[in-house]
Design a protein around this motif. Sequence first.
Motif, PDB file in Angstrom:
ATOM      1  N   ILE A  70       5.498  -6.766   8.491  1.00  0.00           N
ATOM      2  CA  ILE A  70       5.540  -5.298   8.562  1.00  0.00           C
ATOM      3  C   ILE A  70       6.427  -4.855   9.719  1.00  0.00           C
ATOM      4  O   ILE A  70       7.253  -3.941   9.584  1.00  0.00           O
ATOM      5  N   GLN A  71       6.290  -5.518  10.867  1.00  0.00           N
ATOM      6  CA  GLN A  71       7.081  -5.124  12.035  1.00  0.00           C
ATOM      7  C   GLN A  71       8.559  -5.437  11.831  1.00  0.00           C
ATOM      8  O   GLN A  71       9.422  -4.702  12.299  1.00  0.00           O
ATOM      9  N   ARG A  72       8.843  -6.515  11.115  1.00  0.00           N
ATOM     10  CA  ARG A  72      10.243  -6.860  10.867  1.00  0.00           C
ATOM     11  C   ARG A  72      10.878  -5.934   9.839  1.00  0.00           C
ATOM     12  O   ARG A  72      12.007  -5.497   9.984  1.00  0.00           O
ATOM     13  N   LYS A  73      10.128  -5.604   8.796  1.00  0.00           N
ATOM     14  CA  LYS A  73      10.663  -4.786   7.706  1.00  0.00           C
ATOM     15  C   LYS A  73      10.469  -3.288   7.929  1.00  0.00           C
ATOM     16  O   LYS A  73      11.064  -2.471   7.238  1.00  0.00           O
ATOM     17  N   GLU A  74       9.579  -2.915   8.883  1.00  0.00           N
ATOM     18  CA  GLU A  74       9.289  -1.509   9.174  1.00  0.00           C
ATOM     19  C   GLU A  74       8.885  -0.739   7.921  1.00  0.00           C
ATOM     20  O   GLU A  74       9.316   0.392   7.691  1.00  0.00           O
ATOM     21  N   SER A  75       8.059  -1.375   7.093  1.00  0.00           N
ATOM     22  CA  SER A  75       7.554  -0.745   5.870  1.00  0.00           C
ATOM     23  C   SER A  75       6.172  -0.154   6.117  1.00  0.00           C
ATOM     24  O   SER A  75       5.475  -0.530   7.060  1.00  0.00           O
ATOM     25  N   GLN A  76       5.799   0.792   5.257  1.00  0.00           N
ATOM     26  CA  GLN A  76       4.512   1.479   5.377  1.00  0.00           C
ATOM     27  C   GLN A  76       3.603   1.038   4.231  1.00  0.00           C
ATOM     28  O   GLN A  76       4.033   0.964   3.083  1.00  0.00           O
ATOM     29  N   VAL A  77       2.343   0.723   4.552  1.00  0.00           N
ATOM     30  CA  VAL A  77       1.379   0.278   3.536  1.00  0.00           C
ATOM     31  C   VAL A  77       0.225   1.279   3.468  1.00  0.00           C
ATOM     32  O   VAL A  77      -0.454   1.543   4.472  1.00  0.00           O
ATOM     33  N   VAL A  78       0.012   1.857   2.283  1.00  0.00           N
ATOM     34  CA  VAL A  78      -1.058   2.835   2.048  1.00  0.00           C
ATOM     35  C   VAL A  78      -2.047   2.245   1.054  1.00  0.00           C
ATOM     36  O   VAL A  78      -1.651   1.719   0.007  1.00  0.00           O
ATOM     37  N   PHE A  79      -3.340   2.316   1.374  1.00  0.00           N
ATOM     38  CA  PHE A  79      -4.393   1.781   0.502  1.00  0.00           C
ATOM     39  C   PHE A  79      -5.094   2.926  -0.223  1.00  0.00           C
ATOM     40  O   PHE A  79      -5.543   3.885   0.410  1.00  0.00           O
TER      41      PHE A  79
END
Length: 250
Positions: A70-79
């Motif tokens: 996540i830190q490398r790709k800077e993506s957001q994860v929503v559950f």
Amino acid sequence: IGPVTVTTNPDIFQLQLKELYVQGGGDCPEMSVGAIKQALDVSLPSSSIYVFTDARAKDHYLLEDVLKLIQRKESQVVFVMTGDCGNHSHPGYQSYEKIASTSSGQIFHLKKSDVNEVLNFVRVSLQARKVNLLAIDRSLSQVTEVDFDVDSTLREFTVSVSGDTPEITLVDPSGRDVGLSEGLNNLLNLKNVSIVNIKDPFPGPWKLWVRTKGPHTIRSTGLSTLDFIHGFSRQPTAKLKETYHRPLKG
């Protein structure tokens, strides 16, 4: 889990969803952290990843691998959760909280009948030129007051609160409460989720008040022509490729 379907064709996407079928199992937890890892592996940087599930994670031992990705790709994860196996202190559920917090994502607890309404929020949140404005996690029931600045490049912004019976109040730079007649759009208003949106906001200092009955998370994103990228390096450099995405020891 898998194989992964990677497509830009919405018809193929729909077809793959329809061909899913339920088999095996019997216990509540699912291999969801591994599924998130696969999604991060194949998706582009700065992606928005949505996890629809009714169970906590069985494979929470993969958490550190996912947080690094996540830190490398800077993506957001929503559950979007319609169940959680009934124990929020279990590492399998807490892994979701850590993934959401690290990625400036959120956990929404909904009834199955409300899942369709979340798609209104998804449509707004997947627009291009999205920037993160706020990410706040609170472990207690309290009134949260936040000051934040809106600049002239921000075309709109969205505030989402996940928690028990959330209430949102926005105050514009003139000190006026912003309601429906002043341009406030209610995207989602459920027992555990409240999401509002404001188009063409006045530039200047804004205030946000949030009230809930228990732990809650607050996120705000905007649409802007201005963005900011960063990297960490021990030596001065003008090239982002020579930097690292995480702070460096020493």
